[in-house]
Design a protein around this motif. Structure first.
Motif, mmCIF file in Angstrom:
data_model
loop_
_atom_site.group_PDB
_atom_site.id
_atom_site.type_symbol
_atom_site.label_atom_id
_atom_site.label_comp_id
_atom_site.label_asym_id
_atom_site.label_seq_id
_atom_site.Cartn_x
_atom_site.Cartn_y
_atom_site.Cartn_z
ATOM 1 N N LYS A 50 10.962 69.731 -20.159
ATOM 2 C CA LYS A 50 11.415 70.989 -21.218
ATOM 3 C C LYS A 50 11.348 72.459 -20.151
ATOM 4 O O LYS A 50 12.661 73.715 -20.684
ATOM 5 C CB LYS A 50 11.247 71.337 -22.858
ATOM 6 N N VAL A 51 10.432 73.192 -20.188
ATOM 7 C CA VAL A 51 9.820 74.665 -19.626
ATOM 8 C C VAL A 51 10.214 74.832 -18.053
ATOM 9 O O VAL A 51 11.466 76.338 -17.808
ATOM 10 C CB VAL A 51 8.837 74.590 -19.631
ATOM 11 N N THR A 52 10.749 73.955 -17.430
ATOM 12 C CA THR A 52 10.685 74.152 -16.005
ATOM 13 C C THR A 52 12.521 74.497 -15.339
ATOM 14 O O THR A 52 12.980 75.353 -14.904
ATOM 15 C CB THR A 52 10.203 72.890 -14.259
ATOM 16 N N PRO A 53 13.424 73.868 -16.241
ATOM 17 C CA PRO A 53 14.509 74.293 -16.270
ATOM 18 C C PRO A 53 15.100 75.996 -15.734
ATOM 19 O O PRO A 53 15.382 76.562 -14.764
ATOM 20 C CB PRO A 53 15.399 73.756 -17.157
ATOM 21 N N ALA A 54 14.333 76.373 -16.835
ATOM 22 C CA ALA A 54 14.257 77.891 -16.968
ATOM 23 C C ALA A 54 14.059 78.631 -16.063
ATOM 24 O O ALA A 54 14.234 80.017 -14.932
ATOM 25 C CB ALA A 54 14.473 78.744 -18.131
ATOM 26 N N LEU A 55 13.093 78.049 -15.491
ATOM 27 C CA LEU A 55 12.141 78.255 -14.733
ATOM 28 C C LEU A 55 12.706 78.460 -13.047
ATOM 29 O O LEU A 55 12.959 79.598 -12.195
ATOM 30 C CB LEU A 55 10.839 78.589 -13.916
ATOM 31 N N PHE A 56 13.029 77.229 -12.455
ATOM 32 C CA PHE A 56 13.489 76.923 -11.589
ATOM 33 C C PHE A 56 15.023 77.798 -11.342
ATOM 34 O O PHE A 56 15.776 77.847 -10.745
ATOM 35 C CB PHE A 56 14.167 75.664 -11.581
ATOM 36 N N LYS A 57 16.453 78.144 -12.663
ATOM 37 C CA LYS A 57 17.249 78.782 -12.425
ATOM 38 C C LYS A 57 16.606 79.870 -11.827
ATOM 39 O O LYS A 57 17.938 80.444 -10.957
ATOM 40 C CB LYS A 57 17.443 78.756 -14.281
ATOM 41 N N LEU A 58 16.119 80.535 -12.182
ATOM 42 C CA LEU A 58 15.546 81.483 -11.466
ATOM 43 C C LEU A 58 14.537 81.994 -9.968
ATOM 44 O O LEU A 58 15.765 82.485 -9.258
ATOM 45 C CB LEU A 58 14.206 82.496 -12.106
ATOM 46 N N ALA A 59 14.045 81.044 -9.866
ATOM 47 C CA ALA A 59 13.784 80.271 -8.210
ATOM 48 C C ALA A 59 13.233 78.616 -8.131
ATOM 49 O O ALA A 59 12.770 78.671 -9.254
ATOM 50 C CB ALA A 59 12.691 81.518 -8.358
ATOM 51 N N ASP A 60 13.773 78.457 -7.308
ATOM 52 C CA ASP A 60 13.520 76.977 -6.692
ATOM 53 C C ASP A 60 12.705 77.027 -5.268
ATOM 54 O O ASP A 60 12.694 76.031 -5.464
ATOM 55 C CB ASP A 60 14.565 76.655 -6.874
ATOM 56 N N HIS A 61 12.283 78.320 -4.319
ATOM 57 C CA HIS A 61 11.672 78.101 -3.814
ATOM 58 C C HIS A 61 10.594 79.294 -4.037
ATOM 59 O O HIS A 61 10.915 80.519 -4.125
ATOM 60 C CB HIS A 61 12.581 78.657 -2.319
ATOM 61 N N ALA A 62 9.877 79.323 -3.131
ATOM 62 C CA ALA A 62 8.273 80.055 -2.905
ATOM 63 C C ALA A 62 8.871 81.959 -2.004
ATOM 64 O O ALA A 62 9.175 83.318 -2.648
ATOM 65 C CB ALA A 62 7.393 80.169 -1.707
ATOM 66 N N ALA A 63 10.283 81.735 -1.269
ATOM 67 C CA ALA A 63 10.822 83.533 -1.325
ATOM 68 C C ALA A 63 11.422 83.693 -1.827
ATOM 69 O O ALA A 63 11.593 84.967 -2.538
ATOM 70 C CB ALA A 63 11.666 82.515 0.220
ATOM 71 N N ALA A 64 12.319 83.431 -3.054
ATOM 72 C CA ALA A 64 12.682 83.358 -4.530
ATOM 73 C C ALA A 64 11.128 83.951 -5.352
ATOM 74 O O ALA A 64 11.508 84.692 -5.812
ATOM 75 C CB ALA A 64 13.908 82.495 -4.704
ATOM 76 N N MET A 65 10.726 82.794 -5.242
ATOM 77 C CA MET A 65 9.742 83.056 -6.279
ATOM 78 C C MET A 65 8.522 84.721 -6.640
ATOM 79 O O MET A 65 8.223 85.043 -7.357
ATOM 80 C CB MET A 65 8.837 81.259 -7.170
ATOM 81 N N GLN A 66 8.473 84.594 -5.399
ATOM 82 C CA GLN A 66 7.301 85.726 -5.234
ATOM 83 C C GLN A 66 7.630 87.403 -5.470
ATOM 84 O O GLN A 66 7.465 88.200 -5.847
ATOM 85 C CB GLN A 66 7.077 86.111 -3.709
ATOM 86 N N HIS A 67 9.293 87.289 -5.974
ATOM 87 C CA HIS A 67 9.625 88.293 -6.216
ATOM 88 C C HIS A 67 9.784 88.520 -7.743
ATOM 89 O O HIS A 67 10.831 90.022 -8.168
ATOM 90 C CB HIS A 67 11.385 88.903 -5.583
ATOM 91 N N ILE A 68 9.189 87.320 -9.050
ATOM 92 C CA ILE A 68 10.075 87.599 -10.265
ATOM 93 C C ILE A 68 8.481 88.179 -10.857
ATOM 94 O O ILE A 68 7.212 87.631 -10.400
ATOM 95 C CB ILE A 68 9.761 85.789 -10.610
ATOM 96 N N PRO A 69 8.612 88.994 -11.840
ATOM 97 C CA PRO A 69 7.494 89.498 -11.477
ATOM 98 C C PRO A 69 6.564 88.650 -12.381
ATOM 99 O O PRO A 69 7.308 87.475 -13.258
ATOM 100 C CB PRO A 69 8.213 90.700 -12.969
ATOM 101 N N VAL A 70 5.059 88.446 -12.950
ATOM 102 C CA VAL A 70 4.366 87.350 -12.942
ATOM 103 C C VAL A 70 4.663 87.483 -14.527
ATOM 104 O O VAL A 70 4.767 87.021 -15.473
ATOM 105 C CB VAL A 70 2.920 88.294 -12.863
ATOM 106 N N GLU A 71 4.706 88.589 -15.659
ATOM 107 C CA GLU A 71 5.200 88.859 -16.749
ATOM 108 C C GLU A 71 6.330 88.580 -17.169
ATOM 109 O O GLU A 71 6.024 87.238 -18.635
ATOM 110 C CB GLU A 71 5.669 89.400 -17.522
ATOM 111 N N THR A 72 7.674 87.861 -16.225
ATOM 112 C CA THR A 72 8.884 86.833 -16.711
ATOM 113 C C THR A 72 8.198 85.232 -16.480
ATOM 114 O O THR A 72 8.787 84.741 -17.189
ATOM 115 C CB THR A 72 9.463 86.654 -15.830
ATOM 116 N N ILE A 73 7.441 85.077 -15.733
ATOM 117 C CA ILE A 73 6.916 83.929 -15.182
ATOM 118 C C ILE A 73 6.168 82.722 -16.602
ATOM 119 O O ILE A 73 6.318 82.096 -17.302
ATOM 120 C CB ILE A 73 6.081 83.483 -14.077
ATOM 121 N N ARG A 74 5.349 83.936 -16.582
ATOM 122 C CA ARG A 74 4.345 83.676 -17.714
ATOM 123 C C ARG A 74 5.156 83.576 -19.246
ATOM 124 O O ARG A 74 4.817 82.883 -20.069
ATOM 125 C CB ARG A 74 3.415 85.348 -18.090
#
Length: 216
Positions: A50-74
């Protein structure tokens, strides 16, 4: 029945019950599987999905995820629990994957286990389910059932993994570990069966009267 006979019977019965073994965690590539497995620690697969769709919409590869702020991921993964630790691990491992592995998830146990937040079980799941490499990830269901079926002495999950690998053919590991999980969730639950209730427990040990206490 001898232990080997019990193992053979379990293998055949689970194949009858679960001929298909869909991967419980929704993912689209090795990276999203790695993140989903990391999030599943002390959390249900259902909640992770239920949680991952929102996260993976922002970034579904490491190259994109590295730029997402930790606070946003949290904030996104908060329902999964342990969000401070998990969000930092996701951010850190994404950077490492980009810097050391060209942004790809390595197909290697040691490399995976060196990543933040990735232990042996998580690495085993990724190797088995993303890359098809024989592995036998042991979760709480497998640890519990292996003890109830006397396939291990159950000292710890590491011992359970070693014992099961000796008992079952290597080519069965990736499918069997999911079959045992499915059976544990459906029939041989922690509270619904104590080793004296479900079909497999009563077939293997028809004379058993005393509940089996799971060793952690």
């Amino acid at each position: 029945m001898l232990k080997a006979e019990r193992a053979n019977w379990v293998l055949k019965r689970l194949e009858e019950l679960y001929p298909e073994t869909p991967i419980p965690l929704d993912h689209t590539n090795p990276f999203t599987l790695l993140v989903a497995v990391l999030l599943s620690a002390q959390c249900t697969d259902e909640r992770v999905n239920k949680v991952t769709p929102a996260l993976f919409k922002l970034a579904d590869h490491a190259a994109a995820m590295q730029h997402i702020p930790v606070e946003t991921i949290r904030e996104i993964i908060k329902p999964c629990g342990l969000s401070p630790r998990k969000s930092k691990a996701i951010a850190d491992l994404s950077k490492i994957l980009v810097e050391q592995y060209g942004g790809e998830v390595p197909e290697d146990f040691a490399a995976l286990e060196s990543l933040p937040g990735v232990g042996h079980k998580t690495a085993s799941v990724v190797m088995a389910q993303a890359f098809g490499v024989p592995a036998f990830p042991v979760d709480t269901h497998i640890h519990r059932l292996a003890q109830r079926w006397k396939l291990t002495n159950g000292k710890n999950v590491d011992q359970t993994e070693r014992d099961l690998k000796k008992l079952f053919p290597k080519e069965s590991w990736n499918k069997l570990h999911l079959q045992i999980i499915f059976y544990g969730r459906e029939y041989c639950t922690a509270r619904g069966c104590d080793g004296t209730v479900c079909e497999i427990c009563t077939t293997l040990f028809p004379a058993r009267k005393t509940p089996v206490v799971t060793k952690k």
